[in-house]
Design an enzyme around this catalytic site. Sequence first.
Site, PDB file in Angstrom:
ATOM      1  N   CYS A 190       0.882  -1.178   0.000  1.00 27.09           N
ATOM      2  CA  CYS A 190       0.000   0.000   0.000  1.00 27.09           C
ATOM      3  C   CYS A 190       0.912   1.219   0.000  1.00 27.09           C
ATOM      4  CB  CYS A 190      -0.915   0.009   1.221  1.00 27.09           C
ATOM      5  SG  CYS A 190      -1.907  -1.492   1.416  1.00 27.09           S
ATOM      6  N   ALA A 191       1.543   1.478  -1.142  1.00 29.73           N
ATOM      7  CA  ALA A 191       2.694   2.384  -1.198  1.00 29.73           C
ATOM      8  C   ALA A 191       2.330   3.845  -0.977  1.00 29.73           C
ATOM      9  CB  ALA A 191       3.409   2.220  -2.542  1.00 29.73           C
ATOM     10  N   GLY A 231       4.739   6.928  -1.311  1.00 25.97           N
ATOM     11  CA  GLY A 231       6.013   6.247  -1.473  1.00 25.97           C
ATOM     12  C   GLY A 231       7.131   6.546  -0.506  1.00 25.97           C
ATOM     13  N   GLY A 232       6.843   7.125   0.662  1.00 26.25           N
ATOM     14  CA  GLY A 232       7.918   7.393   1.623  1.00 26.25           C
ATOM     15  C   GLY A 232       8.669   6.137   2.020  1.00 26.25           C
ATOM     16  N   LYS A 233       7.917   5.075   2.340  1.00 24.96           N
ATOM     17  CA  LYS A 233       8.567   3.816   2.740  1.00 24.96           C
ATOM     18  C   LYS A 233       9.176   3.100   1.533  1.00 24.96           C
ATOM     19  CE  LYS A 233       4.881   3.124   5.263  1.00 24.96           C
ATOM     20  NZ  LYS A 233       4.581   4.518   5.633  1.00 24.96           N
ATOM     21  N   ASP A 245      -0.426   0.327  -5.333  1.00 24.78           N
ATOM     22  CA  ASP A 245      -1.458   1.131  -4.670  1.00 24.78           C
ATOM     23  C   ASP A 245      -2.694   1.168  -5.565  1.00 24.78           C
ATOM     24  OD1 ASP A 245      -1.312   3.071  -2.078  1.00 24.78           O
ATOM     25  OD2 ASP A 245      -2.820   3.777  -3.488  1.00 24.78           O
ATOM     26  N   ASP A 256       1.582  -1.215   4.738  1.00 21.53           N
ATOM     27  CA  ASP A 256       1.180  -0.092   5.593  1.00 21.53           C
ATOM     28  C   ASP A 256      -0.310   0.090   5.298  1.00 21.53           C
ATOM     29  OD1 ASP A 256       0.919   2.137   7.140  1.00 21.53           O
ATOM     30  OD2 ASP A 256       2.086   3.458   5.859  1.00 21.53           O
ATOM     31  N   CYS A 272      -0.837   3.217  11.089  1.00 22.54           N
ATOM     32  CA  CYS A 272      -0.567   4.411  11.900  1.00 22.54           C
ATOM     33  C   CYS A 272      -1.796   4.667  12.772  1.00 22.54           C
ATOM     34  CB  CYS A 272      -0.189   5.613  11.047  1.00 22.54           C
ATOM     35  SG  CYS A 272      -1.368   6.029   9.755  1.00 22.54           S
TER      36      CYS A 272
END
Length: 419
Positions: A228-229, A232-234, A252, A299, A352
């Site tokens: 679940c990009a 795209g931070g991760k 995504d 995520d 989160c």
Amino acid sequence: MHPSALLDLASELLRAVLKLDAPADGVVSAYFREHRSLGHRERHALAETVYAVLRRRLLFQHLAQSGQGPMERRLVLLGWQGSDGMLQAHASPPEREWLARARAIDVDTLPEKLRHNLPDWLATPLKGALDESEFWALAASLNGAAPLDLRVNALQAKREDVAAVLAEAGIEASATPHSPWGLRIQGKPALNKLELFKRGDVEVQDEGSQLLALLTEARRGEMVVDFCAGAGGKTLALGAMMRNTGRLYAFDVSGHRLDALKPRLARSGLSSVYPVQIAHERDDRIKRLAGKIDRVLIDAPCSGLGTLRRNPDLKWRQSLKAIEELRVKQAAILASAARLLKPGGRLVYATCSLLASENEAIAEAFSTEHPDFVPLAAEEALERYKVSNAGALVQGEFLRLWPHRHATDGFFAAIWQRK
């Protein structure tokens, strides 16, 4: 601009945000696009005032009952984050007198709900998860602003060099306590104007989010999926861990979010990333990779309640019904993504969220239903990556980050290895 007009603009913006029919950050951005003449300080004052009201909405609405004039203007006066001088000069004498009386009230004498500023459906499970002093410490942290965390792109730069360049630009940055890649900045400097940002040496990313990527222990030459990009931070953190080798798929359902990844990808120096828009978690493009992937990071879509310091509108826009619907989606995504892994492959499920119903409950149900996946201890994964004080970041075998304990957003992660 005449500062009294600024109070009117703040009231207008707050009225739009308090409709709660769209994310606050999007409403604020759209408002600033309509008011291009506003300077940096004016935008900062307006945005921070709106966020201050969202954080302490129950308290401010209670205090505002005694004032005169439009409700939004009273709320703006109570939450004002611009200079005191501006407020003193341009609020009317009766407004200034009323504000002084409101500020003199001892908040500690008011009912609990006005002190913690959380809806009942959220306060109740958090009180059940934490002892009383910790609950109030969490509530206080959620009513404050978050610092700005950066992840240094290890492919292109060293943390100490980046810190030195920031210092030259008058920006004080300290190493994050746990992430080996992180720098923390107080305030909100205009980073996007700096050369080191433009060339991809740093990305804005909360320290907790950096630690989620690290839990995969992604290595050179592997096949890895960020399921679940989003923007795209991760994904970018994973690509740097893999030293730009192997294949890294960024899945995504939102093409719009994947489009936001493209300029970040161009800056990052990564050429091993493959953004893929999928229709849903059972998409045929996922089935073609089944049993071939070394590591999968999920995520998952969640309530986002771990980000209340940044997105305080979520506590007023979310509901228990919406979270129940998310739980169904979380379980389905986790089960589907697990099929991608080869024997010996690693699966990381993260949110989160602060709520056990989206976190431990989902992970424990998956473990029960998938005996071929063996739970791994998050602490051991963190220690292998030389994360300092890793034991303070976990509860049992799970990563569990809390804003009041760790100064990160609230994050959860569980890890499994496929037999």
